[in-house]
Write an enzyme that holds these catalytic residues in place. Structure first.
Site, PDB file in Angstrom:
ATOM      1  CG  LEU A   1      -1.703  -1.231   1.575  1.00 37.00           C
ATOM      2  CD1 LEU A   1      -2.656  -0.957   2.725  1.00 37.00           C
ATOM      3  CD2 LEU A   1      -2.467  -1.735   0.371  1.00 37.00           C
TER       4      LEU A   1
ATOM      5  CB  ALA B   1       1.207   5.176  -2.764  1.00 39.37           C
TER       6      ALA B   1
ATOM      7  CB  THR C   1      -5.346   3.463  -8.102  1.00 36.10           C
ATOM      8  OG1 THR C   1      -6.196   4.621  -8.193  1.00 36.10           O
ATOM      9  CG2 THR C   1      -4.142   3.692  -8.997  1.00 36.10           C
TER      10      THR C   1
ATOM     11  CD  GLU D   1      -7.203   9.274 -10.034  1.00 36.26           C
ATOM     12  OE1 GLU D   1      -6.588  10.026 -10.803  1.00 36.26           O
ATOM     13  OE2 GLU D   1      -8.388   9.450  -9.734  1.00 36.26           O
TER      14      GLU D   1
ATOM     15  CE1 TYR E   1      -1.242   7.367  -6.248  1.00 36.56           C
ATOM     16  CE2 TYR E   1      -3.022   7.165  -7.847  1.00 36.56           C
ATOM     17  CZ  TYR E   1      -2.432   6.797  -6.650  1.00 36.56           C
ATOM     18  OH  TYR E   1      -3.037   5.850  -5.854  1.00 36.56           O
TER      19      TYR E   1
ATOM     20  CE  LYS F   1      -0.566   3.412  -6.237  1.00 39.00           C
ATOM     21  NZ  LYS F   1      -0.575   2.344  -5.228  1.00 39.00           N
TER      22      LYS F   1
ATOM     23  CG  HIS G   1     -10.123   2.876  -0.525  1.00 38.92           C
ATOM     24  ND1 HIS G   1      -9.718   2.884  -1.835  1.00 38.92           N
ATOM     25  CD2 HIS G   1      -9.019   2.631   0.200  1.00 38.92           C
ATOM     26  CE1 HIS G   1      -8.429   2.641  -1.898  1.00 38.92           C
ATOM     27  NE2 HIS G   1      -7.974   2.495  -0.670  1.00 38.92           N
TER      28      HIS G   1
HETATM   29  O1  F7E Z   1      -9.619  14.144  -5.404  1.00 35.46           O
HETATM   30  C1  F7E Z   1     -11.305  17.050  -6.861  1.00 35.46           C
HETATM   31  C2  F7E Z   1     -10.034  16.513  -7.530  1.00 35.46           C
HETATM   32  O2  F7E Z   1      -7.494  14.123  -4.090  1.00 35.46           O
HETATM   33  C3  F7E Z   1     -10.900  13.737  -5.789  1.00 35.46           C
HETATM   34  C4  F7E Z   1      -6.298   8.853  -3.908  1.00 35.46           C
HETATM   35  O3  F7E Z   1      -6.505   8.026  -2.778  1.00 35.46           O
HETATM   36  O4  F7E Z   1      -8.313   8.061  -4.928  1.00 35.46           O
HETATM   37  C5  F7E Z   1      -7.620   9.240  -4.538  1.00 35.46           C
HETATM   38  O5  F7E Z   1      -7.348  10.078  -5.657  1.00 35.46           O
HETATM   39  C6  F7E Z   1     -11.478  14.737  -6.782  1.00 35.46           C
HETATM   40  C7  F7E Z   1     -10.509  15.111  -7.904  1.00 35.46           C
HETATM   41  O6  F7E Z   1      -8.663  11.947  -4.667  1.00 35.46           O
HETATM   42  C8  F7E Z   1     -10.270  19.569  -4.452  1.00 35.46           C
HETATM   43  O7  F7E Z   1      -9.655  17.335  -8.639  1.00 35.46           O
HETATM   44  C9  F7E Z   1     -11.792  19.366  -5.984  1.00 35.46           C
HETATM   45  O8  F7E Z   1     -11.226  15.164  -9.120  1.00 35.46           O
HETATM   46  O9  F7E Z   1      -9.635  13.390  -2.978  1.00 35.46           O
HETATM   47  P1  F7E Z   1      -8.812  13.443  -4.191  1.00 35.46           P
HETATM   48  P2  F7E Z   1      -8.278  11.291  -6.090  1.00 35.46           P
HETATM   49  O10 F7E Z   1      -7.485  12.205  -6.933  1.00 35.46           O
HETATM   50  O11 F7E Z   1      -9.555  10.766  -6.690  1.00 35.46           O
HETATM   51  C10 F7E Z   1      -7.637   7.237  -5.878  1.00 35.46           C
HETATM   52  C11 F7E Z   1      -8.462   5.982  -6.105  1.00 35.46           C
HETATM   53  C12 F7E Z   1      -6.220   6.976  -5.527  1.00 35.46           C
HETATM   54  O12 F7E Z   1      -5.668   5.943  -5.888  1.00 35.46           O
HETATM   55  C13 F7E Z   1      -5.437   8.092  -4.918  1.00 35.46           C
HETATM   56  O13 F7E Z   1      -4.293   7.618  -4.243  1.00 35.46           O
HETATM   57  O14 F7E Z   1     -11.754  15.947  -6.082  1.00 35.46           O
HETATM   58  N1  F7E Z   1     -11.068  18.204  -5.978  1.00 35.46           N
HETATM   59  N2  F7E Z   1     -11.303  20.222  -5.071  1.00 35.46           N
HETATM   60  C14 F7E Z   1     -10.124  18.291  -5.023  1.00 35.46           C
HETATM   61  N3  F7E Z   1      -9.195  17.397  -4.613  1.00 35.46           N
HETATM   62  C15 F7E Z   1      -8.383  17.781  -3.596  1.00 35.46           C
HETATM   63  N4  F7E Z   1      -7.453  16.883  -3.142  1.00 35.46           N
HETATM   64  N5  F7E Z   1      -8.470  19.027  -3.005  1.00 35.46           N
HETATM   65  C16 F7E Z   1      -9.385  19.945  -3.391  1.00 35.46           C
HETATM   66  O15 F7E Z   1      -9.461  21.060  -2.879  1.00 35.46           O
END
Ligand code: F7E
Length: 364
Positions: A67, A69, A114, A116, A138, A142, A168
């Site tokens: 896990l 990363a 993932t 992603e 990222y 992966k 999750h």
């Molecule tokens: O973003 C949008 C952002 O950073 C989700 C990791 O665990 O899940 C995770 O990746 C969405 C994206 O997660 C903000 O642009 C808007 O569209 O919470 P996140 P992620 O990128 O989906 C996958 C399965 C993994 O494998 C990864 O390791 O939300 N968003 N506004 C934002 N995101 C962040 N972080 N912050 C903001 O202010």
């Protein structure tokens, strides 16, 4: 983390001179479940293949969960080489360490793949058969780890599998991921510590499940008669905007009204005593150079084979659990003169790569 009556657990942790947020979270987990006595932590680093080989030869695990990363997609655009080393080459280092120790036929290996990797999706609902189209350093890293794990399975007959886990979440989520950023901000706004949160793309949609349910599926993947890859998802997708709305509702602040367009869009509260208060603003600082617009997984194979229950934690329950946990945390911290910093302030005060650097677990 895996516990059975006759097993001991071991974990890898990076040496850092100051206490990082992830170390504090890990300490809480070990204390909460009284697993400190059963789980031995070893210093190591995914960028150091020699140390990984030495540890695997010493521990001689029979199950290994990778896990580890640099898990923040947005941050991976700022530190692409480091992300590639940890997330991509790191998995290869572990697979080679298993082979070098002569454990290729006894040690079962789990690789945290993932959703992603589906990136700019090539099918509206993503399953084990959907082609990949990654959109970030990222996801590219992966994808290398995913394909090299399959290669070791094919080339050396290793029991090596990939869990294609969609997002999750839980109250333990790092504070820079959008769900936790929102739950923490809602709790802080409700307590009067903050006025407003600042987000990026509100219209991205994700298939959000509870980490507690997904970890059970991870363990089940290593107990099958033959090694296979599985999608783990709820089969439902919600926008960041919908998460914000559910979070304010769970925080007892009623519904929000969205006003304006583009980066000038804001959310205002509607309840009589707070009506008109702006509680969400947007900033380009939190958008990504290339975004994953929409993800929704097809968990049918995991349901049929692993007994995975995609309805175990409904979306509203997940959001409420996160918001309430943050409200409790802030209430416990409340004291005269207390200053609660925002996730952004905390981010600039420590190295971003240390935010959510998870650890691989070896089970022996
Ligand atoms: O973003 C949008 C952002 O950073 C989700 C990791 O665990 O899940 C995770 O990746 C969405 C994206 O997660 C903000 O642009 C808007 O569209 O919470 P996140 P992620 O990128 O989906 C996958 C399965 C993994 O494998 C990864 O390791 O939300 N968003 N506004 C934002 N995101 C962040 N972080 N912050 C903001 O202010």
């Amino acid at each position: 983390m895996i516990h059975t009556q006759f097993r001991r657990d071991a974990g890898l942790i990076r040496r850092v001179s100051s206490t990082s947020a992830s170390q504090e979270r890990l300490a809480r987990v070990l204390a909460t479940h009284d697993c400190g006595s059963r789980c031995q932590l070893h210093h190591g680093d995914m960028c150091d293949p020699c140390c990984l080989a030495r540890l695997v030869a010493h521990i001689r695990p029979d199950e290994m969960y990778n896990l580890a990363a640099q898990s923040h997609v947005g941050v991976s655009f700022e530190i692409p080489a480091y992300t590639t080393e940890v997330n991509g080459a790191g998995a290869l280092h572990l697979l080679e360490a298993i082979r070098l120790a002569g454990l290729q036929h006894s040690c079962r290996f789990y690789q945290a793949s993932t959703s992603e990797m589906f990136g700019k999706v090539l099918e509206p609902v993503q399953s084990e058969r959907t082609a990949f189209n990654p959109r970030s350093p990222y996801a590219c890293a992966k994808l290398f780890a995913h394909t090299i794990t399959k290669n070791y399975r094919d080339a050396y007959g290793m029991y090596a599998v990939c869990g294609l886990l969609f997002n999750h979440e839980s109250p333990r989520r790092g504070e820079l991921f959008v769900t936790r950023k929102i739950s923490l901000a809602v709790a802080a706004i409700a307590a009067g510590f903050e006025d407003c949160m600042v987000l990026g793309n509100l219209d991205a949609t994700r298939d959000w499940g509870h980490a507690r349910d997904y970890v059970v599926a991870m363990h089940a993947m290593l107990q099958q008669p033959t090694p296979e890859d599985f999608v783990v998802a709820t089969g439902e997708t919600r926008s960041v905007r919908a998460f914000v709305e559910a979070a304010f509702h769970a925080g007892g602040m009623g519904s929000v009204l969205w006003q304006g367009t583009g980066l000038d869009e804001v959310a205002v509260l509607q309840a009589p005593h707070t009506a008109g208060r702006v509680v969400v603003r947007l900033s380009a600082e939190f958008t990504r150079p290339s975004e994953v617009d929409a993800l929704i997984g097809d968990p049918r194979k995991a349901v049929a084979t692993l007994g995975f229950n995609p309805r175990a934690t409904p979306f509203e329950q997940l959001v409420a659990e996160m918001v309430h946990a943050d409200m409790v945390r802030l209430a416990e911290m409340r004291a005269p003169g207390l200053v609660i910093s925002t996730p952004e302030q905390r981010a600039t005060s420590s190295a971003p790569a240390e935010e959510d650097h998870e650890m691989p677990i070896f089970t022996i």
